[in-house]
Design a protein around this motif. Structure first.
Motif: not given
Ligand code: SF4
Length: 225
Positions: A99-106, A133-135, A146-149, A161-162
């Motif tokens: 139930d949680l999606l962590i977008l961990s990266g570009r 910062a990437c997502s 690259i596209v922001p989430a 953070g990065c």
């Protein structure tokens, strides 16, 4: 509800409490003693609040990493941060159980539809954290790939953070927990005027009408979720 741990001031008091609990179970407590015992221990709430409390303390993140931030994400289950303290350590191998999606990266433009599909496969209620910062904002990269989430799916919490330290991700998870417990309607459904698992997007050609773009039609007269 906040749970505070305290040292036992007097072990004898601890023993007295044990004896009172035993008496209560046996039905030996009466009158003022019984009233005091119940006042100290019984908590009343609503079913909704209890459900949200349980949901906020039992998040199941999807086992899904994107880039360097994923290494920091993995470490939150280790002994140092130990996200199990907040019930969010059970990473699920299938989006159907998460139930949680962590977008961990570009996220590249090529990857975005796959990420969106994983999100759509998760069951309601569900949440998303853009980690790093990437997502959140394409990060340090200044290119077209690259596209922001936020551009292709709803995000509930952004962790800057990065890469963000594991402690920062933990902070983001705790913010999300607070959001779930305090005001679940603050999530993406209201912000994006969405319901179900799909978004309702306005028709660019006809700003006055709702368009069925990857979506369910908004029912007449409804204001959103
Ligand atoms: S924010 Fe930094 S650490 Fe995270 S994926 Fe982007 S470049 Fe890697």
């Amino acid at each position: 509800m906040e749970i505070v741990r305290q040292k036992i001031a007097d072990p004898a008091d601890f023993r007295a409490r044990g004896i009172r609990a035993r008496d209560a179970l046996r039905g030996d407590l009466e009158g003022a003693d019984l009233d005091k015992y119940v006042e100290e221990r019984v908590l009343t709430t609503t079913l909704d609040k209890a459900l949200n409390w349980a949901r906020g303390n039992a998040l199941f993140p999807a086992t899904f990493g994107l880039a360097c931030c994923a290494i920091e994400m993995m470490s939150v289950v280790g002994a140092r941060v130990d996200i199990a303290r907040f019930g969010a350590e059970a990473f699920r191998a299938s989006p159907r159980q998460a139930d949680l999606l962590i977008l961990s990266g570009r996220i590249s433009i090529k990857m975005a539809p796959i990420v969106r599909r994983i999100y759509d496969q998760m069951l309601e209620p569900k949440w998303a954290i853009a980690m790093g910062a990437c997502s959140s904002s394409m990060g340090v990269f200044n290119n077209y790939a690259i596209v922001p989430a936020d551009k292709f799916m709803p995000v509930d919490v952004h962790v800057p953070g990065c890469p963000p330290r594991p402690e920062a991700l933990m902070h983001g998870i705790l913010k999300l927990r607070q959001m779930i417990q305090d005001d679940p309607a603050m999530g993406w459904r209201d912000r994006y005027e969405a319901r179900g698992t799909e978004e309702i997007v306005g028709d660019l050609q006809d700003p006055g009408a709702d368009a069925a773009v990857n979506v369910l039609k908004r029912p007449p007269g409804s204001a959103g979720a």
